[in-house]
Design an enzyme around this catalytic site. Sequence first.
Site, PDB file in Angstrom:
ATOM      1  N   HIS A 108       0.732  -1.296   0.188  1.00  0.00           N
ATOM      2  CA  HIS A 108      -0.167   0.023   0.029  1.00  0.00           C
ATOM      3  C   HIS A 108       0.836   1.369   0.003  1.00  0.00           C
ATOM      4  CE1 HIS A 108       0.533  -0.125   4.631  1.00  0.00           C
ATOM      5  NE2 HIS A 108       0.578   1.113   4.449  1.00  0.00           N
ATOM      6  N   ASP A 138       0.337  -7.592   1.482  1.00  0.00           N
ATOM      7  CA  ASP A 138       0.647  -6.305   1.772  1.00  0.00           C
ATOM      8  C   ASP A 138       2.079  -6.222   1.688  1.00  0.00           C
ATOM      9  OD1 ASP A 138       0.410  -3.474   1.567  1.00  0.00           O
ATOM     10  OD2 ASP A 138      -0.211  -3.499   3.871  1.00  0.00           O
ATOM     11  N   GLY A 210       3.315   6.727   8.067  1.00  0.00           N
ATOM     12  CA  GLY A 210       4.677   7.145   7.635  1.00  0.00           C
ATOM     13  C   GLY A 210       5.743   5.996   8.194  1.00  0.00           C
ATOM     14  N   ASN A 211       5.224   5.103   9.172  1.00  0.00           N
ATOM     15  CA  ASN A 211       6.033   4.046   9.416  1.00  0.00           C
ATOM     16  C   ASN A 211       5.858   2.732   8.622  1.00  0.00           C
ATOM     17  OD1 ASN A 211       5.973   5.010  12.807  1.00  0.00           O
ATOM     18  ND2 ASN A 211       7.761   4.009  12.162  1.00  0.00           N
ATOM     19  N   SER A 212       4.778   2.926   7.834  1.00  0.00           N
ATOM     20  CA  SER A 212       4.411   1.710   7.129  1.00  0.00           C
ATOM     21  C   SER A 212       5.432   1.012   6.095  1.00  0.00           C
ATOM     22  CB  SER A 212       3.053   2.015   6.063  1.00  0.00           C
ATOM     23  OG  SER A 212       1.827   2.039   6.965  1.00  0.00           O
ATOM     24  N   LEU A 264      -5.958 -25.718  -2.665  1.00  0.00           N
ATOM     25  CA  LEU A 264      -6.592 -27.015  -2.182  1.00  0.00           C
ATOM     26  C   LEU A 264      -7.872 -27.012  -2.619  1.00  0.00           C
ATOM     27  CD1 LEU A 264      -6.247 -29.422  -0.548  1.00  0.00           C
ATOM     28  CD2 LEU A 264      -7.152 -28.350   1.241  1.00  0.00           C
ATOM     29  N   GLY A 265      -8.749 -26.059  -2.820  1.00  0.00           N
ATOM     30  CA  GLY A 265     -10.008 -26.218  -3.422  1.00  0.00           C
ATOM     31  C   GLY A 265     -11.011 -26.616  -2.461  1.00  0.00           C
ATOM     32  N   VAL A 266     -11.112 -25.879  -1.276  1.00  0.00           N
ATOM     33  CA  VAL A 266     -12.200 -26.148  -0.232  1.00  0.00           C
ATOM     34  C   VAL A 266     -12.459 -24.823   0.242  1.00  0.00           C
ATOM     35  CG1 VAL A 266     -11.366 -28.435   0.237  1.00  0.00           C
ATOM     36  CG2 VAL A 266     -10.890 -26.411   1.575  1.00  0.00           C
TER      37      VAL A 266
END
Length: 461
Positions: A108, A138, A210-212, A264-266
Amino acid sequence: MMKVRHVVIICMLAVATLFTLTTLQAEAKPVSPDFVELSKRLKPTVVNIRTTKNIKPRAGSPFMGSDPFADLFGQFFGQQAPQQPRKQQGMGTGFIISADGFILTNNHVVNGADEIMVKLSDGREIKAELKGLDDKLDVALLKISDKAVLPFAELGDSDALEVGEWVMAIGNPFGLAHTVTAGIVSAKGRVIGSGPYDDYIQTDASINPGNSGGPLFSSSGKVIGINTAIIANGQGIGFAIPINMAKSVAEQLKATGKVVRGYLGVNFDRLSPKLAKSLGLASDKGVIVTHVEKGSPADKAGLRIEDVIVQFDGKPVNAETDLPKVVAGTPVGKQVQIVVFRKAKRLVLSATVAQGRSGSVVGEPATASIGISVRELTPELARQLGLKDAKGLVVSEVKPGSSADEAGMVRGDLVLEFNGQPVDSLEGFAALAAKVAKGEVVRLLLRRPDGSFGYVAVTAE
């Protein structure tokens, strides 16, 4: 006789000394890390990130300049002329992970930017190349080129992190470069509703806008997390992505520029205590299967609806947040064992993990390009939302600023139709969403949380 007395006295002194040392050790308190030395050593590995995004002007009123009444009212109410092109600035933090200039930060921080500039601790600014993004976790990987060998941060082991340990954050809060804050690990495994891979480290080390993208260091100076989120109006509550989750993502972005996850498909739901009791289970740890996709690895392995998955590839599945993470992190093509309870009996099934594709990975919501995530409406979820006898897909997330957000869509909306086509499964929704081209308008029939029905039109991004 004197010798005996001397021996007794010496023994007594030895016992007294041992008792004193034991008492001092018991009363000794843990010494905090030397944050001065840590900050001196680690600051050069942290960078300031500045982004620029070109904002196109919005179209003005079609009457401006041709309708005198429109001009008159515009002047009277202070209506501005059509906007001019402008540049939107953003900022964040990152940290160097290799001597040749690879940098980790948050998705982001840099997503959508037309230009990314990295400022080193010595004040130099270098244009960065975006190597790849992973919006689900992210995480973003950047690359800068420099003649010198760059200082870099060593990545630690976030799984070994303990609650109560000292940690230190370095970042650029509010644009104040290279600010150092310290605190402890307040909790692990925090779920904050950010997506299918919620598993955050919570810390009381001050983290601000700003820490992101900045690093969370252990007391030994190794990166154990990427500072990512805060609670609005909260004090001493910050969240970081465990670095172990980001390691494999960074390696894939470096090699191919994209991330491939296991499939996996569940679909599944939380195993509540009442549900566990009704199934004859002694514990509510695990997840209950609500749908098995035909032809998927789960189908081939013999998984069935109502199976309770408690272990995947040797890793425990205690809650609904566990399964997506362990499956997504499993190498494609690996054969794994899945421990399930079926009719209260323990079974061990074998599955070969496939490559993830659009739609659901494992319990992961299907995400369309219109800015929403949807999940199948299970009976328990319907009860939680107060939706009796309702069918369809429930909106679990609306991306801020997206076309869906602007159209007024909210969490809890039920999607009944997609461009006139009824949708009642994630696979069907994903198939329809995959056909949508960028800029195309999509028509959705919704059942709103208040029980009303209505259409919304959203534009694919």
